[in-house]
Design a protein around this motif. Structure first.
Motif, mmCIF file in Angstrom:
data_model
loop_
_atom_site.group_PDB
_atom_site.id
_atom_site.type_symbol
_atom_site.label_atom_id
_atom_site.label_comp_id
_atom_site.label_asym_id
_atom_site.label_seq_id
_atom_site.Cartn_x
_atom_site.Cartn_y
_atom_site.Cartn_z
ATOM 1 N N VAL A 1 75.760 37.582 49.769
ATOM 2 C CA VAL A 1 75.413 39.282 49.311
ATOM 3 C C VAL A 1 75.947 39.359 48.110
ATOM 4 O O VAL A 1 75.534 40.204 47.303
ATOM 5 C CB VAL A 1 76.150 40.109 50.379
ATOM 6 C CG1 VAL A 1 75.906 41.606 50.210
ATOM 7 C CG2 VAL A 1 75.216 39.850 51.624
ATOM 8 N N ALA A 2 77.163 39.159 47.691
ATOM 9 C CA ALA A 2 78.012 39.333 46.309
ATOM 10 C C ALA A 2 77.309 38.905 45.295
ATOM 11 O O ALA A 2 77.091 39.619 44.250
ATOM 12 C CB ALA A 2 79.544 38.679 46.634
ATOM 13 N N SER A 3 76.606 37.529 45.517
ATOM 14 C CA SER A 3 75.795 37.187 44.080
ATOM 15 C C SER A 3 74.735 37.994 44.128
ATOM 16 O O SER A 3 74.349 38.467 42.982
ATOM 17 C CB SER A 3 75.307 35.824 44.605
ATOM 18 O OG SER A 3 76.574 34.959 44.661
ATOM 19 N N ARG A 4 74.043 38.501 45.003
ATOM 20 C CA ARG A 4 72.828 39.361 45.010
ATOM 21 C C ARG A 4 73.173 40.881 44.215
ATOM 22 O O ARG A 4 72.547 41.223 43.592
ATOM 23 C CB ARG A 4 72.116 39.574 46.267
ATOM 24 C CG ARG A 4 71.309 38.347 46.880
ATOM 25 C CD ARG A 4 70.544 38.476 48.065
ATOM 26 N NE ARG A 4 71.564 38.361 49.309
ATOM 27 C CZ ARG A 4 71.106 38.558 50.443
ATOM 28 N NH1 ARG A 4 70.209 39.000 50.709
ATOM 29 N NH2 ARG A 4 72.322 38.301 51.438
ATOM 30 N N ALA A 5 74.324 41.170 44.676
ATOM 31 C CA ALA A 5 74.700 42.441 44.229
ATOM 32 C C ALA A 5 75.073 42.324 42.826
ATOM 33 O O ALA A 5 74.753 43.444 42.055
ATOM 34 C CB ALA A 5 75.979 43.092 45.251
ATOM 35 N N ALA A 6 75.733 41.290 42.449
ATOM 36 C CA ALA A 6 76.293 41.132 40.984
ATOM 37 C C ALA A 6 74.712 41.045 40.299
ATOM 38 O O ALA A 6 74.979 41.456 39.152
ATOM 39 C CB ALA A 6 76.941 39.830 40.911
ATOM 40 N N THR A 7 73.840 40.313 40.811
ATOM 41 C CA THR A 7 72.647 40.143 39.972
ATOM 42 C C THR A 7 72.168 41.519 39.900
ATOM 43 O O THR A 7 71.364 41.895 38.629
ATOM 44 C CB THR A 7 71.771 39.065 40.743
ATOM 45 O OG1 THR A 7 72.402 37.973 40.842
ATOM 46 C CG2 THR A 7 70.319 38.927 39.591
ATOM 47 N N LEU A 8 71.918 42.393 40.799
ATOM 48 C CA LEU A 8 71.268 43.699 40.823
ATOM 49 C C LEU A 8 72.123 44.561 39.575
ATOM 50 O O LEU A 8 71.421 45.331 38.804
ATOM 51 C CB LEU A 8 71.266 44.283 42.017
ATOM 52 C CG LEU A 8 70.108 43.828 42.915
ATOM 53 C CD1 LEU A 8 70.407 44.515 44.200
ATOM 54 C CD2 LEU A 8 69.011 43.470 42.372
ATOM 55 N N ILE A 9 73.449 44.382 39.541
ATOM 56 C CA ILE A 9 74.194 45.208 38.627
ATOM 57 C C ILE A 9 73.790 44.533 37.156
ATOM 58 O O ILE A 9 73.899 45.646 36.420
ATOM 59 C CB ILE A 9 75.650 45.024 39.025
ATOM 60 C CG1 ILE A 9 75.845 45.860 40.451
ATOM 61 C CG2 ILE A 9 76.588 45.713 37.885
ATOM 62 C CD1 ILE A 9 77.582 45.646 40.788
#
Length: 447
Positions: free
Chosen positions: A353-361
């Motif tokens: 989840v952290a990696s996905r959130a970072a990519t969206l940001i």
């Protein structure tokens, strides 16, 4: 669940871009009000108004088409006057009529007391600050988001934990020529496979040296071709000692940014190095504050490269959209394309989840930096066009003062309206083409 995650990703980016547009206009609004210019409207979007409220002398609202926004200030165009101050008569020419109509509309906005509150009467430096406020707001947003991304989440870095183990070694040149992806009968077994390494093992020593990073381990493996060395790894909490003999094979030369180097003819540069056939896992490693500005600078340079070659890039997008040619993943995309990518990333449940959130940001940060660079193009109706007009006026007045000539007065931006309409039509056409391409031939980032 996958569909829901896709929608969440799309909504995140859509709301992030909408907020960025709104703040871009705030970047114009705040200095305009500080400099006492009367602002009649602050609008996010275009088309019919769906909601608005008046606060003081300014109407704040939302339009039906969320594709931009604007701040309406009185006195954007100076009155057209002859040398004796009389207004020039209207011309029957189409372009001249467009100019006269714009001046008339601007004049109808004026009220008693606006004489010193019109935009064109401001000092040049104040006008530049107002027009640069929007792009600089996008730059600020992008920089803050990059800081959150790098310092809060971190960047993906390879670890010493093994993610994959190859059963055999296929030379890179052979893969390129034949497209081979599976082991053949004559392909040698991969040294890591023979040594018993498995995904999840964490390498702790190699050739008698403690392993502290993947880059360090990769260098030692490359230098140990044909030589049997000791290797230790941790599996299920226990340390296992073994030996391994890296195999000399062809591998691409990797540049500092992680991409394969190519020669002048476009061929991948190869070298013979030690190879054991393993891949590493990735984890997010927070970066220091000093890494933020260089990362922003690198991103701005890439965006500027796309903008400088925008006509060619748009033609390439059009060719791909109407043929079997693939889209360039480094080329321009529309908001639709950004939203689709965000949805696909959000729906990848195999990614933390952290990696996905970072990519969206990172996507929203990239859009803001793109808005900053794009708005600097010195063409109306973009902010850079207004800045260029103000600078041209300053140059004319400076030259007149140096040579003792009469002050030429404010530069008449209304005379550029025909060009402005032409640029606006081109921008709308480009937007439609990019949206169409992102629907029928989307950029494939994930293979």
């Amino acid at each position: 669940m996958t569909v829901l995650l896709f929608i969440v990703g799309v909504l995140f980016v859509v709301l992030g871009i909408a907020a960025s547009i709104a703040l871009h206009e705030v970047g114009h609004l705040v200095p305009a009000k500080l400099f006492k210019v009367r602002v009649t409207q602050y609008m996010v979007g275009f088309g019919p108004t769906v909601w608005s409220r008046r606060r003081g002398e300014t109407e704040y609202g939302l339009k039906a088409i969320p594709a931009g926004g604007y701040v309406s200030m009185v006195g954007m165009f100076p009155p057209a006057a002859t040398e004796d101050g009389a207004v020039r008569p209207s011309s029957t020419g189409v372009f001249q009529q467009l100019t006269n109509d714009a001046r008339q509309a601007a004049a109808e906005q004026l009220q008693p007391g606006d004489e010193n509150r019109v935009f064109y009467r401001l000092p040049i430096w104040k006008r530049i600050i107002i027009m640069m406020g929007g792009p600089l707001m996008n730059l600020l947003i992008g920089t803050v988001l990059f800081a959150v991304l790098l310092m809060g989440f971190g960047t993906a870095q390879p670890t010493t934990t093994i993610a994959s183990v190859s059963e055999c070694v296929v030379p890179a040149s052979q893969q390129a020529e034949t497209g081979q992806t599976e082991c053949g009968a004559d392909d040698p077994a991969a040294p890591a496979y023979e040594a018993g390494l498995l995904p999840g093992d964490r390498v702790v020593t190699f050739d008698g040296r403690d392993v502290t990073s993947w880059d360090e381990l990769s260098g030692w493996i490359r230098d140990a071709a044909g030589r049997e060395v000791g290797i230790s790894y941790v599996r299920n909490g226990e340390t296992v000692d073994s030996t391994i003999t890296p195999l000399l094979t062809e591998r691409p030369v990797v540049a500092a940014d992680g991409t394969a180097e190519v020669d002048d003819e476009g061929d991948t540069v190869m070298q013979e190095v030690g190879f054991i056939g393993v891949g590493s896992t990735q984890e997010l490693v927070p970066q220091p504050a000093g890494a933020v500005l260089p990362a922003v600078g690198d991103s701005l340079a890439r965006v500027a490269g796309v903008v400088l070659n925008l006509p060619q890039r748009v033609v390439e997008v059009g060719q791909a959209a109407f043929s079997d040619a693939p889209r360039d993943p480094e080329g321009p995309i529309s908001v639709v394309g950004v939203g689709r990518i965000a949805g696909e990333i959000s729906a990848m449940e195999e990614i933390p989840v952290a990696s996905r959130a970072a990519t969206l940001i990172g996507l929203v940060a990239g859009v803001n930096l793109a808005l900053f660079v794009f708005n600097l193009i010195p063409l109306l109706p973009l902010d850079g066009g207004h800045v260029a007009g103000a600078l041209w006026e300053g140059l004319r007045r400076t030259v007149a003062r140096l040579f003792g000539r009469p002050d030429p007065g404010p530069f008449d931006m209304a005379r550029l309206l025909p060009l402005t309409y032409a640029v606006a039509i081109l921008l709308m056409g480009m937007g439609v083409l990019l949206i169409y391409a992102d629907i029928v031939k989307p950029v494939d980032l994930f293979g």
